[in-house]
Design a protein around this motif. Structure first.
Motif, short mmCIF file in Angstrom:
data_model
loop_
_atom_site.label_atom_id
_atom_site.label_comp_id
_atom_site.label_asym_id
_atom_site.label_seq_id
_atom_site.Cartn_x
_atom_site.Cartn_y
_atom_site.Cartn_z
N ILE A 39 48.13 78.27 6.26
CA ILE A 39 48.18 79.22 5.14
C ILE A 39 49.35 80.17 5.32
O ILE A 39 50.05 80.48 4.36
CB ILE A 39 46.84 79.99 5.03
N ASN A 40 49.59 80.62 6.52
CA ASN A 40 50.71 81.53 6.79
C ASN A 40 52.04 80.84 6.51
O ASN A 40 52.95 81.44 5.92
CB ASN A 40 50.64 82.02 8.23
N GLN A 41 52.19 79.58 6.91
CA GLN A 41 53.42 78.85 6.67
C GLN A 41 53.65 78.64 5.18
O GLN A 41 54.75 78.81 4.67
CB GLN A 41 53.38 77.50 7.38
N SER A 44 54.74 81.95 3.63
CA SER A 44 56.14 82.26 3.97
C SER A 44 57.09 81.43 3.14
O SER A 44 58.10 81.92 2.64
CB SER A 44 56.40 82.02 5.45
N SER A 45 56.79 80.15 2.99
CA SER A 45 57.64 79.26 2.22
C SER A 45 57.71 79.71 0.76
O SER A 45 58.79 79.74 0.16
CB SER A 45 57.11 77.84 2.32
N GLN A 46 56.59 80.06 0.19
CA GLN A 46 56.57 80.50 -1.20
C GLN A 46 57.28 81.83 -1.39
O GLN A 46 57.97 82.03 -2.40
CB GLN A 46 55.14 80.58 -1.71
N SER A 47 57.15 82.73 -0.45
CA SER A 47 57.82 84.02 -0.60
C SER A 47 59.34 83.87 -0.43
O SER A 47 60.11 84.53 -1.14
CB SER A 47 57.27 85.05 0.39
N MET A 48 59.78 83.00 0.46
CA MET A 48 61.23 82.77 0.61
C MET A 48 61.79 82.08 -0.62
O MET A 48 62.90 82.40 -1.07
CB MET A 48 61.52 81.95 1.87
N ASP A 49 61.04 81.15 -1.20
CA ASP A 49 61.47 80.49 -2.43
C ASP A 49 61.62 81.51 -3.54
O ASP A 49 62.63 81.52 -4.26
CB ASP A 49 60.46 79.41 -2.82
#
Length: 162
Positions: A39-41, A44-49
């Motif tokens: 869930i954390n990964q 993070s991926s969605q927030s960087m996108d």
């Protein structure tokens, strides 16, 4: 009358866990930790996108707003003699910045844009401004951004004569 407890009915009360109970607890803990990390990964991926898409949208909107602010007369002259940024070629954002290079985030160097301007004459004179923004090749942003290309367009119209 005395009641006595036979040794067979007596439970051992040492407070220790059995090996099987410890293994079951470890499996449950591993599943919980794995779920947390996945869930954390994903988060993070969605927030960087979202961050890099916002940055690319800002870089595209910058040219649109700049052109609209300068007006039709400026854009008409700029088509014949581009001096601030090149037209119809891909160029790095920090290679040819519109404003001072220090006014951009460092991550802006990961993007390049192509700006096109062409005259149109439907319902009046105007200039169609199209800005395309993409990630430079061999870049860490390419792995984070889900969209590889963003495009923006506007029309800068000539003021009507009074």
């Amino acid at each position: 009358m005395k009641t006595s407890v036979s040794p067979r009915n007596k439970r051992r009360s040492t407070g220790a866990f059995s090996f099987v109970e410890v293994l079951i607890g470890m499996v449950i803990l591993q599943i919980a930790l794995l779920s947390f990390f996945l869930i954390n990964q994903s988060s993070s991926s969605q927030s960087m996108d979202a961050y890099y898409e916002f940055l690319a949208a800002s870089l595209g909107s910058e040219v649109i707003e700049f052109t609209q602010g300068m007006g039709y007369e400026w854009a008409d002259k700029f088509i014949t003699k581009p001096d601030i940024f090149p037209l119809d070629t891909w160029h790095g954002v920090l290679e040819k910045p519109i404003f001072a290079a220090t006014s951009y985030f460092r991550e802006c160097d990961s993007f390049e844009r192509m700006i096109s301007m062409k005259k149109i004459s439907t319902g009046g004179s105007g200039i169609l401004v199209t800005v395309q923004v993409r990630v430079k090749s061999n870049n860490k942003v390419k792995s984070w951004l889900s969209r590889g290309h963003l495009a923006f367009s506007t029309i800068v119209m000539e003021k009507p004569a009074r």
